[in-house]
Motif scaffolding. Structure first.
Motif, PDB file in Angstrom:
ATOM      1  N   GLU A 326       0.874  -1.170   0.000  1.00 19.36           N
ATOM      2  CA  GLU A 326       0.000   0.000   0.000  1.00 19.36           C
ATOM      3  C   GLU A 326       0.909   1.218   0.000  1.00 19.36           C
ATOM      4  O   GLU A 326       1.705   1.407   0.925  1.00 19.36           O
ATOM      5  N   ASP A 327       0.802   2.033  -1.038  1.00 18.44           N
ATOM      6  CA  ASP A 327       1.755   3.116  -1.234  1.00 18.44           C
ATOM      7  C   ASP A 327       1.804   4.050  -0.034  1.00 18.44           C
ATOM      8  O   ASP A 327       0.783   4.584   0.421  1.00 18.44           O
ATOM      9  N   GLY A 328       3.010   4.222   0.495  1.00 22.06           N
ATOM     10  CA  GLY A 328       3.206   5.097   1.633  1.00 22.06           C
ATOM     11  C   GLY A 328       2.878   4.468   2.970  1.00 22.06           C
ATOM     12  O   GLY A 328       3.098   5.080   4.022  1.00 22.06           O
ATOM     13  N   SER A 355      11.035   6.805   7.797  1.00 20.27           N
ATOM     14  CA  SER A 355       9.800   6.452   7.095  1.00 20.27           C
ATOM     15  C   SER A 355       9.912   5.081   6.433  1.00 20.27           C
ATOM     16  O   SER A 355       8.966   4.283   6.468  1.00 20.27           O
ATOM     17  N   ALA A 356      11.083   4.794   5.854  1.00 19.73           N
ATOM     18  CA  ALA A 356      11.285   3.500   5.207  1.00 19.73           C
ATOM     19  C   ALA A 356      11.157   2.360   6.207  1.00 19.73           C
ATOM     20  O   ALA A 356      10.531   1.328   5.929  1.00 19.73           O
ATOM     21  N   LEU A 357      11.750   2.537   7.393  1.00 25.40           N
ATOM     22  CA  LEU A 357      11.670   1.498   8.416  1.00 25.40           C
ATOM     23  C   LEU A 357      10.238   1.320   8.915  1.00 25.40           C
ATOM     24  O   LEU A 357       9.804   0.194   9.199  1.00 25.40           O
ATOM     25  N   ALA A 358       9.495   2.421   9.018  1.00 23.36           N
ATOM     26  CA  ALA A 358       8.100   2.332   9.461  1.00 23.36           C
ATOM     27  C   ALA A 358       7.260   1.566   8.441  1.00 23.36           C
ATOM     28  O   ALA A 358       6.425   0.728   8.813  1.00 23.36           O
ATOM     29  N   MET A 359       7.480   1.847   7.146  1.00 23.83           N
ATOM     30  CA  MET A 359       6.743   1.127   6.112  1.00 23.83           C
ATOM     31  C   MET A 359       7.129  -0.353   6.093  1.00 23.83           C
ATOM     32  O   MET A 359       6.273  -1.235   5.930  1.00 23.83           O
ATOM     33  N   ALA A 360       8.415  -0.627   6.273  1.00 20.35           N
ATOM     34  CA  ALA A 360       8.861  -2.016   6.281  1.00 20.35           C
ATOM     35  C   ALA A 360       8.264  -2.771   7.467  1.00 20.35           C
ATOM     36  O   ALA A 360       7.870  -3.938   7.336  1.00 20.35           O
ATOM     37  N   ALA A 361       8.185  -2.113   8.621  1.00 26.56           N
ATOM     38  CA  ALA A 361       7.596  -2.754   9.801  1.00 26.56           C
ATOM     39  C   ALA A 361       6.109  -3.030   9.578  1.00 26.56           C
ATOM     40  O   ALA A 361       5.601  -4.104   9.944  1.00 26.56           O
ATOM     41  N   ALA A 362       5.417  -2.065   8.975  1.00 26.92           N
ATOM     42  CA  ALA A 362       3.998  -2.283   8.673  1.00 26.92           C
ATOM     43  C   ALA A 362       3.829  -3.387   7.637  1.00 26.92           C
ATOM     44  O   ALA A 362       2.892  -4.199   7.706  1.00 26.92           O
ATOM     45  N   GLY A 363       4.756  -3.432   6.667  1.00 28.96           N
ATOM     46  CA  GLY A 363       4.709  -4.483   5.660  1.00 28.96           C
ATOM     47  C   GLY A 363       4.973  -5.843   6.257  1.00 28.96           C
ATOM     48  O   GLY A 363       4.323  -6.838   5.893  1.00 28.96           O
TER      49      GLY A 363
END
Length: 401
Positions: A326-328, A355-363
């Motif tokens: 999901e983008d972003g 931000s990259a780490l937050a997206m990776a954690a959510a992913g």
């Protein structure tokens, strides 16, 4: 690898499965675990040609009406190309051989791991034996659809696919009743290690891409995006892992674009070692494209593998990929075949490590839930159990990424 893991998980739940391949022994690309299990696979291939033709003749005498009906189907359908027609014709003939083997082995349900040739063979064998039949439709085996896909859906007891986009697509080949046979169960994560990647995000940024070198992966677009990054002075190194018929073209393109110092092509890396690459990278890139024929990825398993290591992902917004990325939120998405947009998405990911780490954690959280081996294996097991299958046969081709 994901089909192998699917079978092992089902066997672990108590489903007796016998595995048959339409082709000869695989010589390369097997993990240690797969090599250990190879002896349990019954294989056809060129060595079985005499037996195949013998069984075609034997079944035509034993069940002449059924054989005539089968001969009126597969050989005369409109196929997308000569290669697909040849694969399905071989699979059609192989189905007669499989029918003999299944009868000898006491098989009571036939499942094909792919909707193209393997499903053709499984359909033929099941029809000759009056057995229930099912198949999975995933990616290039249904895109573009083969000449008998609608008939296979109609004949099947159930159809399994691994993303929601494919459910809607397959339903387009079925009437309202047959559409109820189509079930979505996501693939299961296959890597034993899920150690978090370090993601240093320090120049030169370490980009990673993994996959077969084929027309749906978009690696040529990725190389073009790398040229743009190089021209802008963006510090990076790309490790492009894989092998396939486009390998020579990708090596040529790397040279033509002046990227030999930036892009490394180590070739095929076994499943046993791939986790090392995920753990030591900063960004994973999956630039999948839809080929002009309609061929495409479903949800590339490497996306889930990368996110299971908490590695930030940049991908294209096709097929089932947006079900995961999901983008972003869980990664960055770019339009397919757009090197500039892909380059911008990579830069945006690289320059904001937080931000990259937050997206990776959510992913990671998303894929651990969506692709949970226990949950998804149980869902597949229930499909077989609901169909009252005491013994299943998986008539598969060679494994695909």
């Amino acid at each position: 690898m994901f089909i192998f893991r699917e079978i092992k998980n089902l066997q672990g739940l108590g489903l007796p499965i016998s595995v048959y391949s339409l082709y000869g022994p695989a010589k390369n690309g097997l993990s240690t675990e797969m090599r250990a299990a190879a002896a349990d696979v019954t294989r056809l291939g060129a060595a079985s040609l005499f037996r195949v033709f013998r069984d075609v003749w034997a079944w035509s005498r034993r069940r002449p009406d059924v054989s005539r009906r089968l001969w009126a189907t597969i050989p005369w359908r409109k196929w997308s190309c000569i290669e697909v027609a040849a694969e399905n014709f071989w699979s059609f003939l192989a189905g007669f051989r499989l029918a003999t083997l299944f009868e000898q082995d006491g098989i009571t349900h036939v499942h094909a791991a792919w909707a193209n040739g393997p499903a053709t063979a499984a359909w033929v064998a099941a029809t000759l034996l009056d057995l229930p039949f099912s198949f999975s439709g995933r990616a290039g085996d249904i895109h573009p659809q083969d000449g008998a896909l609608a008939e296979k859906i109609q004949a099947a007891d159930f159809v399994h696919t691994n993303n929601q986009a494919n459910v809607d697509y397959l339903a387009g080949f079925a009437d309202a009743q047959d559409a109820q046979k189509i079930h979505m169960v996501y693939n299961s994560l296959t890597l034993a290690s899920r150690a978090k990647a370090r993601v240093r995000m320090e120049p030169p940024y370490r980009l990673l891409a993994v996959g077969r070198f084929c027309r749906t992966k978009g690696f040529d677009v990725l190389l073009q995006a790398c040229r743009l990054l190089d021209r802008e002075g963006f510090p990076f190194q790309l490790t492009l892992v894989g092998a396939g018929f486009q390998g020579a073209y990708l090596r040529f393109l790397r040279h033509q674009l002046g990227l030999r110092a930036r892009v490394f092509l180590p070739g095929f890396v076994s499943h046993d070692r791939i986790t090392e690459l995920y753990s030591s990278s900063d960004i994973f890139v999956m630039p999948s494209v839809i080929h002009k024929t309609g061929d495409r990825d479903g949800i590339p398993n490497v996306i889930m593998e990368a996110l299971s290591h908490c590695l930030p992902v940049v991908a294209t917004n096709i097929s089932g990929i947006p079900e995961v990325i999901e983008d972003g939120v869980t990664g960055r998405l770019a339009p397919q075949r757009d090197p500039a947009a892909l380059a911008e998405a990579i830069k945006a990911m690289a320059v904001d490590r937080k931000s990259a780490l937050a997206m990776a954690a959510a992913g990671r959280k998303r894929v651990l839930a969506m692709f949970d081996p226990d949950k998804n294996s149980r869902a597949l097991f229930e499909l077989y159990r609901d169909d009252a299958v005491p013994l299943a046969a998986d008539a598969s081709g060679e494994g695909k990424a």
